[in-house]
Enzyme design. Structure first.
Site, PDB file in Angstrom:
ATOM      1  N   TYR A 165       2.659  -2.320  -4.704  1.00 28.89           N
ATOM      2  CA  TYR A 165       1.788  -1.659  -3.715  1.00 28.89           C
ATOM      3  C   TYR A 165       2.079  -2.110  -2.284  1.00 28.89           C
ATOM      4  CZ  TYR A 165      -1.350   0.686  -7.066  1.00 28.89           C
ATOM      5  OH  TYR A 165      -1.887   1.517  -8.012  1.00 28.89           O
ATOM      6  N   ASN A 205      -9.989   3.420 -10.176  1.00 27.05           N
ATOM      7  CA  ASN A 205      -9.942   4.871 -10.377  1.00 27.05           C
ATOM      8  C   ASN A 205      -9.028   5.306 -11.521  1.00 27.05           C
ATOM      9  OD1 ASN A 205      -7.549   4.355  -9.100  1.00 27.05           O
ATOM     10  ND2 ASN A 205      -7.780   5.908  -7.516  1.00 27.05           N
ATOM     11  N   ARG A 235      -9.964  11.431 -13.040  1.00 27.24           N
ATOM     12  CA  ARG A 235     -10.819  10.583 -12.202  1.00 27.24           C
ATOM     13  C   ARG A 235     -12.268  11.053 -12.202  1.00 27.24           C
ATOM     14  NH1 ARG A 235      -5.979  10.038  -7.884  1.00 27.24           N
ATOM     15  NH2 ARG A 235      -5.180   7.978  -8.472  1.00 27.24           N
TER      16      ARG A 235
HETATM   17  P1  CMP Z   1      -3.373   4.601  -6.105  1.00 27.59           P
HETATM   18  O1  CMP Z   1      -2.945   6.016  -6.319  1.00 27.59           O
HETATM   19  O2  CMP Z   1      -3.073   3.648  -7.180  1.00 27.59           O
HETATM   20  O3  CMP Z   1      -2.713   4.062  -4.755  1.00 27.59           O
HETATM   21  C1  CMP Z   1      -3.329   3.107  -3.932  1.00 27.59           C
HETATM   22  C2  CMP Z   1      -4.676   2.734  -4.401  1.00 27.59           C
HETATM   23  O4  CMP Z   1      -5.488   2.060  -3.469  1.00 27.59           O
HETATM   24  C3  CMP Z   1      -5.471   3.965  -4.730  1.00 27.59           C
HETATM   25  O5  CMP Z   1      -4.957   4.577  -5.886  1.00 27.59           O
HETATM   26  C4  CMP Z   1      -6.877   3.416  -4.840  1.00 27.59           C
HETATM   27  O6  CMP Z   1      -7.204   2.988  -6.140  1.00 27.59           O
HETATM   28  C5  CMP Z   1      -6.806   2.222  -3.925  1.00 27.59           C
HETATM   29  N1  CMP Z   1      -7.701   2.453  -2.809  1.00 27.59           N
HETATM   30  C6  CMP Z   1      -7.656   3.451  -1.923  1.00 27.59           C
HETATM   31  N2  CMP Z   1      -8.681   3.338  -1.049  1.00 27.59           N
HETATM   32  C7  CMP Z   1      -9.390   2.249  -1.419  1.00 27.59           C
HETATM   33  C8  CMP Z   1     -10.540   1.613  -0.931  1.00 27.59           C
HETATM   34  N3  CMP Z   1     -11.210   2.097   0.141  1.00 27.59           N
HETATM   35  N4  CMP Z   1     -10.993   0.506  -1.566  1.00 27.59           N
HETATM   36  C9  CMP Z   1     -10.316   0.018  -2.632  1.00 27.59           C
HETATM   37  N5  CMP Z   1      -9.203   0.581  -3.136  1.00 27.59           N
HETATM   38  C10 CMP Z   1      -8.754   1.682  -2.532  1.00 27.59           C
END
Ligand code: CMP
Length: 139
Positions: A50, A113, A103
């Site tokens: 990430y 999520n 989701r």
């Molecule tokens: P993902 O598609 O795995 O890519 C990045 C992730 O960051 C996203 O899904 C969310 O699960 C996470 N994410 C995005 N916004 C927030 C937030 N405001 N707080 C915590 N996690 C977040």
């Protein structure tokens, strides 16, 4: 065109035994699971995966969560697989996700999520290579 995308079933979903139900959604949408493994990411591995989000305020929380319990990493293949997978997942925030999406049905919050999916062909290529070797990818 036939594409491949990287999908992750996240710890909130593996913990609740939702792997099969989530995989059924992918398969019902015409996505083929061509590679799959259950792994427990270290914080270093989750952080590297990430790293594009390293400057975001939620980065540490995201890394800690992804390393908290096992995940299932998988490669989905099909016509327009990247967009199709994003459709089946629904919006990042479950509050905004359309009914019937993964989701909307399963996610607990924007952070927890349930699933991740690549967002574009170039990232799909990189993300697949992060977890799978060529030998593990059978069509
Ligand atoms: P993902 O598609 O795995 O890519 C990045 C992730 O960051 C996203 O899904 C969310 O699960 C996470 N994410 C995005 N916004 C927030 C937030 N405001 N707080 C915590 N996690 C977040």
């Amino acid at each position: 065109a036939t594409e491949r995308t990287l999908s992750i079933i996240k710890p909130d979903a593996t913990r609740r035994n939702l792997t099969g139900k989530i995989n059924a959604k992918f398969e019902d949408a015409g996505l083929r699971i061509v590679a799959q493994k259950r792994i427990h990411l270290t914080k270093a591995q989750a952080g590297e995966f990430y790293k594009v989000h390293a400057e975001r305020p939620f980065y540490q929380e995201l890394v800690d969560f992804m390393a908290s319990e096992p995940v299932v990493v998988q490669v989905l293949e099909g016509d327009n697989a990247i967009a199709k997978n994003r459709e089946v997942m629904g919006a990042t925030n479950p509050a905004d996700a359309e009914s019937g999406t993964i989701r909307a049905e399963f996610a607990e919050s924007v952070g927890e999520n349930s699933v991740h999916g690549s967002d574009a062909p170039e990232t799909a290529k990189e993300e697949i290579a992060y977890f799978f070797s060529g030998l593990e990818l059978v069509g």
